[in-house]
Write an enzyme that holds these catalytic residues in place. Structure first.
Site, short mmCIF file in Angstrom:
data_model
loop_
_atom_site.label_atom_id
_atom_site.label_comp_id
_atom_site.label_asym_id
_atom_site.label_seq_id
_atom_site.Cartn_x
_atom_site.Cartn_y
_atom_site.Cartn_z
N ARG A 136 -44.44 -21.91 37.87
CA ARG A 136 -45.84 -22.34 37.90
C ARG A 136 -46.16 -23.10 39.18
NH1 ARG A 136 -49.68 -25.75 35.85
NH2 ARG A 136 -48.18 -27.41 35.48
N LYS A 137 -45.22 -23.12 40.11
CA LYS A 137 -45.43 -23.80 41.39
C LYS A 137 -46.20 -22.86 42.32
CE LYS A 137 -41.26 -26.60 40.87
NZ LYS A 137 -39.91 -26.93 41.40
N THR A 138 -47.50 -22.83 42.10
CA THR A 138 -48.37 -21.93 42.85
C THR A 138 -49.40 -22.73 43.63
OG1 THR A 138 -49.76 -21.71 40.87
CG2 THR A 138 -48.09 -20.01 41.23
N THR A 271 -43.03 -18.23 45.30
CA THR A 271 -44.40 -18.52 45.72
C THR A 271 -44.49 -19.72 46.66
OG1 THR A 271 -44.67 -19.76 43.64
CG2 THR A 271 -45.54 -17.51 43.70
#
Length: 299
Positions: A136-138, A271
């Site tokens: 979820r590191k976007t 990402t």
């Protein structure tokens, strides 16, 4: 690669084309339109000085891919120019107005997809049964594009946002008091339809999480020599639970984390640490070289 409003971009490979055509159906057109408007407003918040200079002449443009890679982001690229009212009779002012936003999108999406494809190829080259995934590191405001690019590249997106799966990390557990209580509270509000994952730093924590009813246990920052024995112990006691490995994993070390008891390997570099694919966007003019060769001598 030349393009027009009513034609698809020429794809890098047949596999990329198939992936783009199928995966584009995942994206809601209204969502894309809202995103594109936001991007364009951010890029030109006041005057379009360049647009004033070039005026309203009709021109054709060419998109050049200058480095090898997996093409991703075509739906977003097309939507940018569609939002500007471009048709087959494009006006150069509007082409240049969307140029940088479109290139920023497609170079980054293609970079993510290219790296993801390499990781997918590594996994498919083994007999490992699991999945490589992002995290979820976007980038804020760019998550949909990045998650889409992961799918084009052939790996899993992981959870899309905080609401798509309950992940209990150390801060949640410390606040709740213990793993069992944290899982109990999560199940009460998440119900039967929402999976629960617990970040664990030991076999004991993973077993407690599994016993409390978690669906996935993440073995966080486990080196391969610690990961595989731990995963085996967990699977022996809870065969149906998913075991995820995450933390400090790189493309060149990915294979070390693959094992018979590991179901998912997630990497934030998917990402956050990728190299973009180099594209340029040039107006077509007779006698002008759109490839923009490097200058060898100056005098």
């Amino acid at each position: 690669m030349s393009f027009s409003r009513n034609s698809k971009l020429v794809m890098m490979s047949r596999n990329s084309e198939d992936a783009e055509l199928v995966l584009s159906h995942l994206i809601h057109p209204v969502t894309v339109k809202k995103m594109v408007r936001r991007w364009l407003e951010e890029d030109t918040p006041s005057f379009d000085y360049g647009g004033f200079v070039v005026g309203e002449r009709e021109e054709a443009a060419v998109l050049l891919c200058k480095s090898a890679g997996v093409l991703a982001g075509v739906p977003f690229f097309n939507a940018i120019f569609e939002e500007l009212g471009c048709t087959v009779d494009w006006q150069v002012r509007h082409l240049l107005l969307g140029e940088r936003v479109a290139l920023n999108c497609i170079t980054r999406a293609s970079g993510i997809a290219t790296q993801a494809r390499r990781m997918s190829d590594i996994a498919q080259g083994t007999d490992w049964h699991g999945e490589v995934a992002g995290t979820r590191k976007t980038t804020p405001g760019f998550r949909l594009v990045e998650k889409y690019a992961l799918l084009v590249g052939g790996i899993s997106t992981h959870r899309y946002d905080l609401s798509s799966m309950i992940m209990l990390k150390d801060n949640h557990i410390w606040s709740a008091g213990n793993i069992t209580q944290a899982v109990k509270d999560a199940k009460r509000v998440g119900g039967f339809c929402t999976k629960i994952e617990v970040e664990c730093r030991s076999v004991e924590e993973a077993l407690e999480a599994a016993g409390a009813g978690a669906d996935v246990v993440m073995l966080d920052n486990f080196e391969p020599q610690a990961l595989h024995p731990a995963a085996r112990v967990i699977k022996d006691k809870f065969p149906h639970i998913l075991v995820e490995s995450s933390g400090g994993i790189r493309e060149d070390t990915l294979f070390k984390f693959m094992g018979p008891h590991v179901d998912v390997i997630s990497l934030s570099i998917t990402t956050q640490g990728y190299q973009t694919v180099d594209f340029s966007f040039k107006i077509q003019k007779q006698g002008k070289n759109p490839h923009n060769p490097r200058v060898q001598t100056s005098l």
